[in-house]
Design a protein around this motif. Structure first.
Motif, PDB file in Angstrom:
ATOM      1  N   GLY A   1      77.139  92.743  55.664  1.00  0.00           N
ATOM      2  CA  GLY A   1      77.558  93.064  54.298  1.00  0.00           C
ATOM      3  C   GLY A   1      79.035  92.853  54.045  1.00  0.00           C
ATOM      4  O   GLY A   1      79.472  92.817  52.899  1.00  0.00           O
ATOM      5  N   MET A   2      79.839  92.698  55.098  1.00  0.00           N
ATOM      6  CA  MET A   2      81.285  92.550  54.945  1.00  0.00           C
ATOM      7  C   MET A   2      81.738  91.099  55.027  1.00  0.00           C
ATOM      8  O   MET A   2      82.889  90.795  54.730  1.00  0.00           O
ATOM      9  N   VAL A   3      80.871  90.221  55.472  1.00  0.00           N
ATOM     10  CA  VAL A   3      81.222  88.804  55.575  1.00  0.00           C
ATOM     11  C   VAL A   3      80.831  88.143  54.261  1.00  0.00           C
ATOM     12  O   VAL A   3      79.658  87.916  53.980  1.00  0.00           O
ATOM     13  N   VAL A   4      81.852  87.874  53.441  1.00  0.00           N
ATOM     14  CA  VAL A   4      81.652  87.322  52.103  1.00  0.00           C
ATOM     15  C   VAL A   4      82.675  86.220  51.875  1.00  0.00           C
ATOM     16  O   VAL A   4      83.675  86.132  52.599  1.00  0.00           O
ATOM     17  N   PRO A   5      82.462  85.366  50.877  1.00  0.00           N
ATOM     18  CA  PRO A   5      83.489  84.368  50.562  1.00  0.00           C
ATOM     19  C   PRO A   5      84.837  85.054  50.311  1.00  0.00           C
ATOM     20  O   PRO A   5      84.916  86.088  49.657  1.00  0.00           O
ATOM     21  N   GLY A   6      85.868  84.487  50.897  1.00  0.00           N
ATOM     22  CA  GLY A   6      87.213  85.059  50.819  1.00  0.00           C
ATOM     23  C   GLY A   6      87.604  85.818  52.073  1.00  0.00           C
ATOM     24  O   GLY A   6      88.784  86.057  52.314  1.00  0.00           O
ATOM     25  N   ALA A   7      86.618  86.207  52.890  1.00  0.00           N
ATOM     26  CA  ALA A   7      86.912  86.922  54.133  1.00  0.00           C
ATOM     27  C   ALA A   7      87.566  85.971  55.137  1.00  0.00           C
ATOM     28  O   ALA A   7      87.268  84.782  55.170  1.00  0.00           O
TER      29      ALA A   7
END
Length: 125
Positions: A91-97
């Motif tokens: 859930g924390m790996v998103v575009p921009g990470a």
């Protein structure tokens, strides 16, 4: 020896051959990934986009990432990369990470996300 025994041996041999042909590429890819994590150049990458491939390996989804990889010298290049995504940071790996990667010194398009070194950004950062 009867015909039934020969048929059993032939079927078993054919099954083993098929399993080897299907499984061998996965074993080679896993070995290459471990080798790259051990010997690659440490860098940072920004996840530009990500998409589910519909494939699951050992209960983990295989994801297609587009990464902006920044090498230690400051050069940035774009790489499309497929790798499994562990469930814990899902859930924390998103575009921009920003994620740590290892880059093949011979082929800059070969990267591996180093999930064991990844730490999420603090809340609100």
């Amino acid at each position: 020896m009867g015909t039934g025994l020969w048929m059993s041996v032939a079927i078993t041999g054919a099954t083993m051959l098929i399993l080897a042909c299907v499984g061998l590429p996965f074993l080679i890819a896993a070995r290459n990934g471990r080798q790259l994590l051990a010997t690659g150049i440490a860098a940072q990458a920004v996840i530009e986009s990500m998409a589910d491939t519909g494939v699951t390996i050992n209960g983990q989804p295989l994801v297609s990432f587009v990464l902006g990889v920044r090498l230690p010298g400051g050069q940035v290049h774009r790489v499309t990369h497929r790798q499994s995504l562990p469930r814990l940071p899902m859930g924390m790996v998103v575009p921009g990470a920003v994620v740590p990667v290892k880059v093949d010194p011979q082929r800059r398009d070969r990267v591996r996300i180093d999930w064991t070194s990844w730490r999420p950004a603090p809340y609100g950062a």
